[in-house]
Structures are given as C-alpha cells and as structure tokens.
Design an enzyme around this catalytic site. Structure first.
Site, PDB file in Angstrom:
ATOM      1  N   GLU A   1      47.384 108.278   6.073  1.00  0.00           N
ATOM      2  CA  GLU A   1      47.841 107.219   5.159  1.00  0.00           C
ATOM      3  C   GLU A   1      48.891 107.756   4.190  1.00  0.00           C
ATOM      4  O   GLU A   1      49.857 107.070   3.862  1.00  0.00           O
ATOM      5  CB  GLU A   1      46.661 106.636   4.362  1.00  0.00           C
ATOM      6  CG  GLU A   1      45.576 105.974   5.207  1.00  0.00           C
ATOM      7  CD  GLU A   1      45.976 104.621   5.775  1.00  0.00           C
ATOM      8  OE1 GLU A   1      47.092 104.156   5.513  1.00  0.00           O
ATOM      9  OE2 GLU A   1      45.155 104.048   6.524  1.00  0.00           O
TER      10      GLU A   1
ATOM     11  N   ARG B   1      52.606 106.056   4.272  1.00  0.00           N
ATOM     12  CA  ARG B   1      52.988 105.243   3.111  1.00  0.00           C
ATOM     13  C   ARG B   1      53.872 106.024   2.144  1.00  0.00           C
ATOM     14  O   ARG B   1      54.934 105.555   1.743  1.00  0.00           O
ATOM     15  CB  ARG B   1      51.742 104.757   2.371  1.00  0.00           C
ATOM     16  CG  ARG B   1      50.850 103.905   3.265  1.00  0.00           C
ATOM     17  CD  ARG B   1      49.702 103.294   2.493  1.00  0.00           C
ATOM     18  NE  ARG B   1      48.632 102.905   3.402  1.00  0.00           N
ATOM     19  CZ  ARG B   1      47.857 101.855   3.237  1.00  0.00           C
ATOM     20  NH1 ARG B   1      47.994 101.067   2.210  1.00  0.00           N
ATOM     21  NH2 ARG B   1      46.899 101.577   4.112  1.00  0.00           N
TER      22      ARG B   1
ATOM     23  N   ASP C   1      46.106 102.912  18.048  1.00  0.00           N
ATOM     24  CA  ASP C   1      47.371 102.164  17.909  1.00  0.00           C
ATOM     25  C   ASP C   1      48.671 102.945  17.715  1.00  0.00           C
ATOM     26  O   ASP C   1      49.499 103.062  18.607  1.00  0.00           O
ATOM     27  CB  ASP C   1      47.229 101.088  16.816  1.00  0.00           C
ATOM     28  CG  ASP C   1      46.678 101.604  15.469  1.00  0.00           C
ATOM     29  OD1 ASP C   1      46.532 102.814  15.309  1.00  0.00           O
ATOM     30  OD2 ASP C   1      46.414 100.779  14.577  1.00  0.00           O
TER      31      ASP C   1
ATOM     32  N   GLU D   1      50.508  93.047  11.477  1.00  0.00           N
ATOM     33  CA  GLU D   1      50.864  93.324  12.878  1.00  0.00           C
ATOM     34  C   GLU D   1      51.387  92.105  13.645  1.00  0.00           C
ATOM     35  O   GLU D   1      52.273  92.232  14.494  1.00  0.00           O
ATOM     36  CB  GLU D   1      49.656  93.932  13.621  1.00  0.00           C
ATOM     37  CG  GLU D   1      49.280  95.333  13.165  1.00  0.00           C
ATOM     38  CD  GLU D   1      48.518  95.382  11.838  1.00  0.00           C
ATOM     39  OE1 GLU D   1      47.996  94.323  11.419  1.00  0.00           O
ATOM     40  OE2 GLU D   1      48.438  96.462  11.219  1.00  0.00           O
TER      41      GLU D   1
ATOM     42  N   THR E   1      55.251 103.302  11.114  1.00  0.00           N
ATOM     43  CA  THR E   1      54.141 102.360  11.321  1.00  0.00           C
ATOM     44  C   THR E   1      53.778 101.594  10.054  1.00  0.00           C
ATOM     45  O   THR E   1      52.988 100.654  10.099  1.00  0.00           O
ATOM     46  CB  THR E   1      52.915 103.086  11.920  1.00  0.00           C
ATOM     47  OG1 THR E   1      52.012 102.108  12.440  1.00  0.00           O
ATOM     48  CG2 THR E   1      52.215 103.945  10.879  1.00  0.00           C
TER      49      THR E   1
HETATM   50  C1  DMJ Z   1      49.179  99.852   7.899  1.00  0.00           C
HETATM   51  O1  DMJ Z   1      48.870 100.820   6.977  1.00  0.00           O
HETATM   52  C2  DMJ Z   1      49.880 100.409   9.091  1.00  0.00           C
HETATM   53  O2  DMJ Z   1      50.497  99.399   9.794  1.00  0.00           O
HETATM   54  C3  DMJ Z   1      48.956 101.158  10.005  1.00  0.00           C
HETATM   55  O3  DMJ Z   1      49.600 101.609  11.169  1.00  0.00           O
HETATM   56  C4  DMJ Z   1      47.803 100.281  10.403  1.00  0.00           C
HETATM   57  N1  DMJ Z   1      47.173  99.643   9.304  1.00  0.00           N
HETATM   58  C5  DMJ Z   1      47.921  99.091   8.225  1.00  0.00           C
HETATM   59  C6  DMJ Z   1      48.196  97.621   8.261  1.00  0.00           C
HETATM   60  O4  DMJ Z   1      47.295  96.831   8.868  1.00  0.00           O
END
Ligand code: DMJ
Length: 616
Positions: free
Chosen positions: A246, A250, A379, A513, A599
């Site tokens: 995370e 982020r 994912d 998503e 992501t």
């Molecule tokens: C986000 O932090 C990112 O997209 C991650 O890859 C998956 N979860 C969350 C959003 O749902």
C-alpha cells in the site's frame, strides 16, 4: 562665414540634407527602422522553434527546467546551506516550473510515423488479427497533456464538471476535518486511519489525491498539498507498521507521478525517502519481500493469516513499475535490483496449469495454498506484468511473455460464461472453481483490452471479447442492485448471477475498478455505452454516498437506504474520481500512448516516448 555649410543635397542631388540624416530621423523613418528590427527579431525567434533540432533544444530546456533560470548555488564543497534560502529557491523553482508549463509549452514528443495511437478506435477486423497495421497508423507529434483536455461534446463537458465538483467536495471536507490525517470520516467529520497505514498520520489522502487535483486544474489546493508534503511527510521519527504494497502504490507511486508532472525534485526526494523505509522488508532468503515493515526499526513480518506466513502475490508483484522508475530517475540501481530479483524467482517456478497461486513462502521460495484469483490477493500482479512492458516502451519483453502465458492459463481455466451469458473470472481453490468474482477483479476488463490492443496476436479477438464481457458483467453487478452501485463480491449460481449472497459481500467502499474498466474501454473502443455507465455511477454516488462532510462507503448496495460506513477512502480521490474525470475528457488528457497507470491510478510516464520521464 567659417563653417558655413553648403547643403549636401545641392551636391548629391538628394532631397534630404546629409547633416540632417546624421543627427535625427523623421518619425516615419524611425518607424521603418523599428519595423525592420522587429521583423528580424520575429524571424530569428521562429527559426529557433522550427529548426530540426528544436525538439532536442526544447527538451533540454524542459529537462534543465527551473535550474536554467535559477541563480547558481553559493554553497560549495559541502558548506552548510542556509535552509531559508533553500526554501526560497524551492519556491522559486515551483513557480518557474509552473510558468514554464504555461508559457514554454511542453517538450515535443517525437513519434515514429508508423506508430498507431491507442486512443483511436480499433479498425482491424477481429477475424484477421494478422492483418498489417500499416494503413491504420496515425502519425502524431504533440506534447503530453496534463490538464485541460475538455471534450468537444457538450454533455461530456457538463458531466466532467460534475465530477470536478465531487472532487472539490471531497477535498474541501478532508481539508476541513482531517487535514494531515490519512483519511476522512465524512459522517462524524474527523480523521481516520486504516491499519495499512499504521497508526501514524501520514496524509495518505493528500499524496493519493494530488495528481487528481493537478489534472483537474485545482491549483490552490495543489499548492497547499505540496506545502504539506514538503514540510510534514517524514518517516524518520515515526514508528508505524506500514504495508509495503500500500505504501508503494499510494505514496511512492503518487510522489513519482508528481515528480514526473512537475519536475519538482522535492517529490523525488520524498519518494526515495519512503521507498528506502520499505527496503528492510526485502531482506529475505529469496528476496521476496515481507508484507509489513516498521518505519523506524525496519522490523518486518508477514500476515499471520496468509498461508503459513507467506508473502502475497498481489503485494510483492506490484512493485515493479515504481521501483524501476525510481532507479531511472535517481540513477541508483538498487530499487530495480530488488524487483528484478522477485522476477527471477517467480519466472523459474513451476506453475500449476500455468497459474500463479496467491501465496509464496519468502524463505523456501515455495508456493503456499493453491488459491488463484484475478481479484483479491492476485489482481495487480497480472496488471504489473503487462504494464512493466508498456512502461518500458515494450523493451521488457520478458514481462509481456509472462503476462501472455499467465493470461492464457487464466482464460483457459478460470474465465467462464454464466447460463445467462455473462462472462466472468472465477477464483480457483485447489483445482476447484469458486464461481465468485470480486469487485477488485473488475479492473480485468480494462486489462484484457489493454493487453489485446497493444500487441496483436492470435488471442486478440478472444481477449477483446473477454474485455467487453467482464466490463459488461461488472456493470450488471451494479445495475442489479437497488443503489446502482456494485457489491464487494458477486456470485454465479443456478439461482443468481452477478449478485452478492452473504452480507459480508454486499458493501461498496467507493472502489474504482469498474469505472477504471469503463474509462479504458471507452478509450480503446469509443463505444458510447461506457460513458453512459460511468454517468450512472456518478448519479448513484451522488444519491447514496454523498454526505455533508464528503463521500462515504455504504454497507449494503441492495438496500434503498443503505447504512454508511463513514470512510472516505483515499483511493476514491486517487482513482474513482480520476477515472471518471478522464472518462468525460478528451483522450489526449493523460493519453494512453504516453502514460501507464499504476494500480492506484497514478500515471507513470512511458520511457523514451514521454518527455516527462525525466531520467537521471
Ligand atoms: C486500490 O488501493 C488499488 O486499486 C489496489 O490495486 C486495489 N485496491 C484499491 C482499490 O479498490
């Protein structure tokens, strides 16, 4: 009379006395001379811009950025610098960078005339994937667009304004009630910190939301965010148990985008500072990092629930883009070495049926439980295989091969069509399919599409069919609920399709998503339905998630009056609102030809194509 002047014009037959010419000119003549000089000036100016070398000159100017216009540093050979002066120079730098963005224009992108734009609708017949692309190629030469980019269509412009207002509402309230905290509790109007950030206040919403502010042209808010990051984002005196994944997607990802957008080295320095705090987690026998690291001590561990202390595929597999980019802009190979080592481990391992289990043990390097998923725990590992290849301007061929092989196995063993004709990706547990799809897996519509459109092979038509099918299924999961928002997971049984069963599957926490796939599919296909579906989401968010103090998640999408969870997730600012805004924008705004989204929807520049790459 001494010095008596015989008028020259009487000798030369001129109508103007020479003595008069030497001392003064008539106004008309002055104008003429001025005009000649002005014309010369303009010619020289334009020659500079049209010289064949302009691209290079302009690029160098852009690369040098503010440094070109700043006074040379007075500090030499390690002499201590006056911190106030440094601060002033930093501020000046930002202003010059901002101004140069507006005035100098961005550096020209040189394109191969045989390159096809991703943002153009596909015109190749799916039945003939081998057809030469040559006739459909669109030569383009322009600068990356970072903001502006209004669509020509009136309705889309209005819708985009609504999305911008949503961002303003979310941001203003965060600023008012939770400034500097990780997230906002919009109902009780206070700060919130999820366990992924540890207990420290690290301003997660600021770092996650900043590039969205930039793209939307919210300059004052952006400047305030920049000040907060410059003066407050520091992990040196913080003891927080951080999620490596995370924090990378982020914080590191967000800061890297900000560096790329602005050239402001403060963001690069902060990205390095944060990434360095994550490095102790990589000290394992295999180099596969652990999930959590303490920012002060470097002590690292895995989650107790993760298959006997395993590391998680979607976590250690979602570092590649940020770490390689960090190496390129710092000139320090240590970040790339970490992710290359991970790649070496996973590529050598035997994969059951070609599939990647969600767990791997960081000491033995063996797989944990044989659970496979394109949703939670799997994912973004798949996402980063494709995107590492795209980010490298298709040079990292190994990544594309790994992506193709992995998706072939998933397509064969996990993609299914329901009785009602809905295409979905199920999870797999020990060889058995669990006919359930997570909201998280809804990004796969865009992923399949992006993979298909960027390399035509014999899978092209099947992958486009799946891309459209998954995006449609995720839309169905939204439209089959009372709120028109999608549940956290949905199932396919004899009795139900694309609906949640258990109460723990019925919540919606502002996840991005589905709109991510709408945005990508809109750009790839130009089918109007994706914009309409995005607009449905905007309306549902306004109806069920908007509260006086911001935007909240809801606990049951099937309720007419759902309970609120009182969290405005930072990814709502980073992803959901950004993708919606881009859905209603011109394709040139953060073009898919120049950027690749990490992501967390932080766009990273494509190497050798995008001049904002800013390599060291
Ligand atoms: C986000 O932090 C990112 O997209 C991650 O890859 C998956 N979860 C969350 C959003 O749902």
């Amino acid at each position: 009379m001494p010095g008596a002047i015989i008028p020259q014009y009487q000798r030369l037959g001129s109508s103007v006395p020479v003595s008069v010419i030497r001392r003064s000119l008539r106004p008309r003549e002055k104008c003429l001379i001025l005009l000649v000089f002005a014309t010369l000036g303009i010619v020289v100016f334009w020659a500079f811009f049209y010289l064949p070398e302009y691209g290079k000159v302009s690029y160098q100017v852009q690369k040098a950025g503010a440094d070109l216009l700043l006074p040379p540093s007075e500090s030499k050979h390690g002499e201590a610098e006056d911190p106030h002066k440094r601060d002033d120079i930093e501020k000046l730098k930002i202003r010059i960078e901002n101004d140069s963005d507006k005035v100098l224009d961005k550096p020209e992108v040189k394109r191969d005339s045989t390159e096809r734009s991703l943002d153009q609708p596909e015109v190749i017949q799916a039945s003939d994937p081998s057809k030469d692309l040559g006739e459909n190629l669109i030569p383009r030469s322009r600068s990356p667009m970072l903001n502006g980019g209004e669509d020509r269509d009136d309705k889309s412009r209005e819708r985009r304004n609504v999305v911008k207002k949503m961002m303003q509402h979310a941001w203003e309230n965060y600023e008012l009630y939770a400034w500097g905290k990780n997230e906002l509790r919009p109902v009780t109007k206070r700060g919130h910190s999820a366990s992924i950030f540890g207990s420290a206040s690290l301003g997660a919403s600021i770092i996650d939301g900043m590039d969205t502010l930039y793209i939307m042209g919210m300059d004052a808010e952006f400047q305030k965010g920049r000040d907060w990051i410059a003066h407050n984002l520091n992990l040196d005196n913080v003891s927080a148990d951080l999620s490596v994944f995370e924090t990378n997607i982020r914080f590191v990802g967000g800061l890297l985008t900000l560096f790329s957008f602005t050239g402001d080295s403060m963001y690069k320095d902060k990205a390095v500072h944060i990434a360095d705090k994550l490095l102790p987690a990589f000290n394992t026998q295999t180099g596969i990092p652990l999930a959590i690291v303490n920012s002060r001590t470097g002590t690292s561990k895995n989650y107790g629930w993760a298959s006997g202390g395993s590391s998680i595929l979607s976590e250690f597999g979602t570092l590649h883009m940020e770490f390689t980019y960090l190496s390129d802009i710092t000139g320090d190979p240590k970040y790339r070495e970490k992710v290359d080592r991970i790649r070496d481990v996973i590529k050598k391992m035997d994969k059951p049926k070609g599939l990647y289990p969600n767990y791997i043990h960081p000491r033995s390097g063996k797989w944990g439980q044989a659970h496979m998923s394109l949703g939670a725990l799997g994912d973004s590992f798949y996402e980063y295989l494709l995107k590492a290849w795209l980010q490298s301007n298709k040079q990292d061929v190994e990544a594309r091969i790994l992506y193709d092989d992995a998706m072939q196995a998933i397509t064969e063993h996990m993609v299914r069509t329901s009785q009602g004709g809905l295409i979905y990706v199920s999870d797999m547990k020990f060889d058995r399919l669990e006919h359930k799809m997570d909201h998280l897996a809804c990004f796969a519509g865009g992923l399949y599409g992006l993979g298909a459109k960027t390399q035509h092979n014999d899978q092209f038509s099947r992958h486009m069919e799946i891309a459209e099918g998954i995006t449609n299924t995720c839309h169905e999961s939204y439209s089959r609920s009372n709120t028109k928002l999608g549940p956290e997971s949905f199932r396919f049984t004899d009795a139900i399709e694309a609906k949640a069963l258990k109460s723990t599957e019925k919540y919606y926490i502002l996840r991005p998503e589905t709109v991510e796939s709408y945005m990508i599919m809109w750009r790839l296909t130009k089918e109007q339905k994706y914009r309409e579906w995005g607009w449905e989401v905007v309306q549902a968010l306004e109806r069920h998630c908007k509260v006086e103090g911001g935007y909240t998640g809801i606990k049951n999408v099937y309720s007419d009056d759902p309970q609120k969870d009182d969290v405005q997730q930072s990814f709502f600012l980073a992803e959901t609102l950004k993708y919606l805004y881009l859905l209603f924008s011109d394709d040139n705004l953060i073009s898919l030809d120049e950027w690749v989204f990490n992501t967390e929807a932080h766009p990273l520049p494509i190497k050798d194509v995008n001049p904002y790459y800013r390599a060291a």
